[in-house]
Design a protein around this motif. Sequence first.
Motif, PDB file in Angstrom:
ATOM      1  N   ARG A  24     123.937 -76.470  62.355  1.00 55.77           N
ATOM      2  CA  ARG A  24     125.344 -76.146  62.586  1.00 55.77           C
ATOM      3  C   ARG A  24     125.509 -74.707  63.065  1.00 55.77           C
ATOM      4  N   TRP A  25     124.741 -73.777  62.469  1.00 53.37           N
ATOM      5  CA  TRP A  25     124.808 -72.377  62.913  1.00 53.37           C
ATOM      6  C   TRP A  25     124.405 -72.256  64.381  1.00 53.37           C
ATOM      7  N   GLN A  26     123.329 -72.943  64.749  1.00 54.11           N
ATOM      8  CA  GLN A  26     122.844 -72.890  66.131  1.00 54.11           C
ATOM      9  C   GLN A  26     123.887 -73.471  67.079  1.00 54.11           C
ATOM     10  N   GLN A  27     124.426 -74.622  66.719  1.00 58.42           N
ATOM     11  CA  GLN A  27     125.439 -75.263  67.546  1.00 58.42           C
ATOM     12  C   GLN A  27     126.678 -74.382  67.677  1.00 58.42           C
ATOM     13  N   GLY A  28     127.087 -73.767  66.574  1.00 56.03           N
ATOM     14  CA  GLY A  28     128.270 -72.903  66.605  1.00 56.03           C
ATOM     15  C   GLY A  28     128.084 -71.701  67.510  1.00 56.03           C
ATOM     16  N   ALA A  29     126.878 -71.130  67.521  1.00 56.04           N
ATOM     17  CA  ALA A  29     126.607 -69.988  68.405  1.00 56.04           C
ATOM     18  C   ALA A  29     126.713 -70.408  69.866  1.00 56.04           C
ATOM     19  N   LEU A  30     126.191 -71.587  70.201  1.00 55.38           N
ATOM     20  CA  LEU A  30     126.256 -72.068  71.589  1.00 55.38           C
ATOM     21  C   LEU A  30     127.692 -72.372  71.994  1.00 55.38           C
ATOM     22  N   GLU A  31     128.470 -72.952  71.078  1.00 55.83           N
ATOM     23  CA  GLU A  31     129.879 -73.226  71.377  1.00 55.83           C
ATOM     24  C   GLU A  31     130.646 -71.926  71.629  1.00 55.83           C
ATOM     25  N   THR A  32     130.343 -70.908  70.842  1.00 57.23           N
ATOM     26  CA  THR A  32     131.017 -69.609  71.005  1.00 57.23           C
ATOM     27  C   THR A  32     130.648 -68.987  72.345  1.00 57.23           C
ATOM     28  N   LEU A  33     129.379 -69.034  72.695  1.00 59.85           N
ATOM     29  CA  LEU A  33     128.943 -68.484  73.985  1.00 59.85           C
ATOM     30  C   LEU A  33     129.603 -69.212  75.143  1.00 59.85           C
ATOM     31  N   GLN A  34     129.689 -70.531  75.049  1.00 58.24           N
ATOM     32  CA  GLN A  34     130.288 -71.306  76.129  1.00 58.24           C
ATOM     33  C   GLN A  34     131.778 -70.974  76.279  1.00 58.24           C
ATOM     34  N   ARG A  35     132.467 -70.881  75.139  1.00 60.54           N
ATOM     35  CA  ARG A  35     133.911 -70.628  75.164  1.00 60.54           C
ATOM     36  C   ARG A  35     134.235 -69.225  75.662  1.00 60.54           C
ATOM     37  N   HIS A  36     133.364 -68.265  75.359  1.00 60.71           N
ATOM     38  CA  HIS A  36     133.631 -66.870  75.716  1.00 60.71           C
ATOM     39  C   HIS A  36     132.608 -66.344  76.729  1.00 60.71           C
ATOM     40  N   ARG A  37     132.131 -67.220  77.586  1.00 61.09           N
ATOM     41  CA  ARG A  37     131.087 -66.829  78.551  1.00 61.09           C
ATOM     42  C   ARG A  37     131.558 -65.742  79.505  1.00 61.09           C
ATOM     43  N   GLY A  38     132.859 -65.622  79.702  1.00 65.11           N
ATOM     44  CA  GLY A  38     133.391 -64.583  80.590  1.00 65.11           C
ATOM     45  C   GLY A  38     133.166 -63.176  80.055  1.00 65.11           C
ATOM     46  N   MET A  39     132.810 -63.060  78.774  1.00 66.29           N
ATOM     47  CA  MET A  39     132.562 -61.743  78.188  1.00 66.29           C
ATOM     48  C   MET A  39     131.140 -61.254  78.453  1.00 66.29           C
ATOM     49  N   ILE A  40     130.224 -62.181  78.756  1.00 68.32           N
ATOM     50  CA  ILE A  40     128.799 -61.839  78.870  1.00 68.32           C
ATOM     51  C   ILE A  40     128.568 -60.913  80.059  1.00 68.32           C
TER      52      ILE A  40
END
Length: 203
Positions: free
Chosen positions: A57-73
């Motif tokens: 769940r932690w791993q999945q949550g990190a990927l979801e966060t990156l996808q949702r906020h990819r414009g910040m990268i």
Amino acid sequence: MGGYRHDTVGEDLELVVRMHRHMRDQKRDYRIDFVPDIVCWTEAPAELDGLDNQRARWQQGALETLQRHRGMILNPRYGRIGLLAMPQIVLEDIFGPPAELLGYLVLPAAALLGLLDPMMAVAFFFVSVVFGCVLSLGTLALEEQQLRRTPNAKDLLRLGAAAVLENFGYRQINLWYRMAGIRRYFRNDTSWAAVPRVGLGKS
């Protein structure tokens, strides 16, 4: 800002990243502080099934966060969050698990096929283990120097031993769980598997 989202399993990480994004977009001065003093205890999973669910769940949550906020990268608009923290999460949570798994598979295969000197493969493995140990022990030393959490030298030695031993078995099990989290992310599986609890202080 809408509070916790219900369409992610990594709601705490997503909320902190969203706060950074919101304040930067608003061009407001802000600070998100971390309070290191323990104010509550949480119960770690007692069984491997519970650990599996939690780490995936932690791993999945990190990927979801990156996808949702990819414009910040790598976006200078978001300062060190966009230029340092977000790329670190990309390296750690997108490239890290597959690269580590590939290393476990490729090194032995290359040694068996004669493409790599077996001693060189062993050396690569131990360099990665030593690197992991140095990171864990360094983190432990920094925390102890700043917070003085460990009550006595015996407990500190036990923590140090655990930091070394985790590289032999636990790290590999955890990698398997993280790969399961990546699979759950691509399947868009947002189900919540509760971690069984046995109670603090019980075996």
